[in-house]
Enzyme design. Structure first.
Site, PDB file in Angstrom:
ATOM      1  N   ASP A  10     -22.995  -3.818   1.154  1.00 32.92           N
ATOM      2  CA  ASP A  10     -22.333  -4.754   2.084  1.00 32.92           C
ATOM      3  C   ASP A  10     -22.572  -6.247   1.805  1.00 32.92           C
ATOM      4  O   ASP A  10     -22.884  -7.010   2.740  1.00 32.92           O
ATOM      5  CB  ASP A  10     -22.750  -4.439   3.532  1.00 32.92           C
ATOM      6  CG  ASP A  10     -22.266  -3.072   3.997  1.00 32.92           C
ATOM      7  OD1 ASP A  10     -21.633  -2.354   3.200  1.00 32.92           O
ATOM      8  OD2 ASP A  10     -22.530  -2.717   5.162  1.00 32.92           O
ATOM      9  N   LYS A 108     -16.892   2.123   4.322  1.00 34.10           N
ATOM     10  CA  LYS A 108     -17.471   2.904   5.427  1.00 34.10           C
ATOM     11  C   LYS A 108     -17.174   2.226   6.751  1.00 34.10           C
ATOM     12  O   LYS A 108     -16.934   1.024   6.788  1.00 34.10           O
ATOM     13  CB  LYS A 108     -18.975   3.074   5.216  1.00 34.10           C
ATOM     14  CG  LYS A 108     -19.692   1.754   5.141  1.00 34.10           C
ATOM     15  CD  LYS A 108     -21.142   1.939   4.814  1.00 34.10           C
ATOM     16  CE  LYS A 108     -21.816   0.600   4.730  1.00 34.10           C
ATOM     17  NZ  LYS A 108     -21.688  -0.211   5.953  1.00 34.10           N
ATOM     18  N   CYS A 153     -27.631  -0.955   7.462  1.00 43.77           N
ATOM     19  CA  CYS A 153     -26.915  -0.173   6.449  1.00 43.77           C
ATOM     20  C   CYS A 153     -27.791   0.219   5.257  1.00 43.77           C
ATOM     21  O   CYS A 153     -27.638   1.316   4.708  1.00 43.77           O
ATOM     22  CB  CYS A 153     -25.654  -0.899   6.022  1.00 43.77           C
ATOM     23  SG  CYS A 153     -24.454  -0.931   7.394  1.00 43.77           S
TER      24      CYS A 153
END
Ligand code: VGL
Ligand code: ZN
Length: 199
Positions: A10, A108, A153
């Protein structure tokens, strides 16, 4: 056959300074991640990728403030500011990240009704993203994980990877945390207990 992979989590504009869910110093890890990608046998990038009305957004819960917690059918869920809406500037990778080095980009949080911190399973803990199948098919058994955010995450990905039997290293120098109410310390403890190694 490749046995080890680097999972870069990310590195997107919304998690960098100035972004909608900025992680302090989030962009500071980009040069180190680029170097790590150059040295890695296999590189996988993740991208948080939500619909505009995603259920993890506080804006979808009248009267609820960002960073409060609600009960979803799958369990407690932190409500976030709107972030990483698919196709938006905020969802794009940081401009300096050498994304051309990626073998695979996995998105995701793509389903409106369930959030996904982990690169392997959504927050209902059962809906798979397909990453495990990809890694197994390539014969990858070890993973180094780094990126944003350490306590969400990165940690959820590391915990799932360990549970799935991968040898997991989390590079804390190449990760930065949101740190909500002690979430960083809790994440480190859970990862240690799961056998995750820290670099
Ligand atoms: C993340 C909160 C919401 C992360 C993603 O990348 O750690 N955190 N969506
Ligand atoms: Zn998100």
């Amino acid at each position: 056959m490749t046995a080890a992979a680097l999972l870069v989590v990310d590195i997107q504009n919304d998690f960098c300074p100035g972004g909608a869910l900025a992680v302090e110093d989030g962009d500071a890890v980009v040069p180190g991640l680029n170097a790590a990608m150059r040295a890695a046998d296999a590189v996988i990038l993740t991208q948080d990728w939500h619909t505009a009305c995603h259920s993890s957004f506080a804006s979808q819960h009248p009267g609820k403030a960002p960073f409060s917690v609600v009960d979803m059918p799958y369990g407690p869920q932190v409500l976030w500011p709107n972030h990483c809406v698919g196709g938006s500037y905020g969802a794009a990778f940081h401009a300096d990240l050498e994304t051309e080095r990626a073998d695979l980009i996995i998105r995701k949080g793509i389903h409106r009704d369930v959030d996904s911190y982990s690169a392997f399973f959504e927050n209902d803990r059962t809906t798979a993203t397909g990453l495990d199948g990809y890694l197994r098919t390539r014969g990858i058994t070890a993973l180094t994980i780094a990126g944003l955010a350490t306590d969400f995450c990165v940690a959820y990905s590391a915990l799932d990877a360990a549970r799935l039997g991968y040898a997991v290293t989390v590079d804390l120098k190449l990760s930065r945390a949101i740190d909500l109410d002690g979430s960083l310390a809790a994440a480190i403890e859970r990862m240690s207990a799961a056998g995750v190694v820290f670099a």
